[in-house]
Design a protein around this motif. Sequence first.
Motif: not given
Length: 467
Positions: A207-208, A226-228, A269-273, A403-404
């Motif tokens: 997550g980013l 930007i952090v993840g 791979l899953t990106f959640i943004t 990610v929050e």
Amino acid sequence: MQVRIMLQIVGDDGTVGDAEEVASLTKITEGAEDLGLSLAESKTLLAAAQQLIVEAQVNDWLEKHRHCEITGQRLRSKGSYPITFRTLFGDVQLKSPRFYVPKERQTNGPATISPLTQLIPDHVAPERLYLETRWASLVPYAAAAGLLADVLPVDSGVNATTVRQHVLRAAERMESDLAEQRVSFMEGTDPRDWEDLPIPDGRMVIGLDCGYIRDWRDRKKNFELIVGRSMSEEGDARYIGFVHGYDRKPQRRIIDHLRRQGFQADQDLTFITDGGDEVRSLAERISPCSEHVLDWFHITMRITVLRQFAQGLVHHDKDAGTEVLAELRRTKWFLWHGNTYRAREAIDDLVLDLEALDSCYPNLRKLRTTIRKFQLYITSNEASLINYGERYRSGERISSAFVEATVNAVISKRFAKKQQMQWSRRGAHLLLQTRTRTLDGSLRAAFEHWYPSMANDNNRGHKRVAA
């Protein structure tokens, strides 16, 4: 009671040196505070022992490096100059000898050499550098310097500026360890080699999200971090962070981050943004097995704002407000079940209805603006919309709520948003590199990679993580 502490060094050849007095203490026992060593006494003892031990080690090392590597002849001395070696147990004063280089080797090089610069080129002990980096990643530089001075005999030469310089030096070394620019795991690899890869452990989720801190150069403005956080089905979570715009090769950083966590090219791979242009672009082309998912939390947050406007509309135009609320419920239901076409259709109809609405509702203009922004948001991220209900029922992540919490842990608690601390882009970016590794427990592994002998130390209390 008189306590004398002696130190005796035995060489590799079994030669026993003379015992030297490290400390002489007078102990009077009248209360609990008199028992054992006091903090001041322990500092004195450690500093004195460190001076003698380091001197003996350096002298032994210099004797072994006193001969020419090519001719084997013993090098002639040309005096020495003083240097300070900063360790966890005091600043050790040493003499760095200079030796003449044989004449046959002076053609293309210096006439003299100082071998000790090879042993301690930075004049700082790696463990001190590690501890300064670790503590300064968790607390302000001044507090880290004060903590070092409180518990260790390092009073001289330790201050916020020195600690900051050492931390940024370690971070720059981490930066130099990054691989060459790559935008995908496929780059430079042959898909036919995938047959030789082991079966992947399972899906990895990363997550980013974005955070903002005050700019030191323009104190009225903020710049974006930007952090993840990445998590695999097996293993610990890892953190990543960088300053948007300062890091010109963020894909390389993400690829390196995933590789250190054990990710392989054929792994899901899953990106959640949150769907922002910046973070969405980072997820593109990283891996052929990757997907980008729009965070459900950010979708519902925008719908909630629209619902609040609609509830206000109910008080001025009950029928229109009720109809808007009903359309928002339908839109949310369509999005939850992955019916993107019907969701967009409902949003488009709602935009047209609100444009044609004639009402005295004072926030009608804001409602129209917000629904148009929501329309653009969904349209821009249409490819990232999934069947959230199905994914949720199968136990997979659909939200970047984790990610929050990462933004708060990585940014807020160290970069002091509430105190309005100001940062340069370089300083913030480099500190992010050490802070993320400190938080996920991989900082020690980085130092052990640079200084292999640190891995042989007794690391009880440190979490051992593969580099």
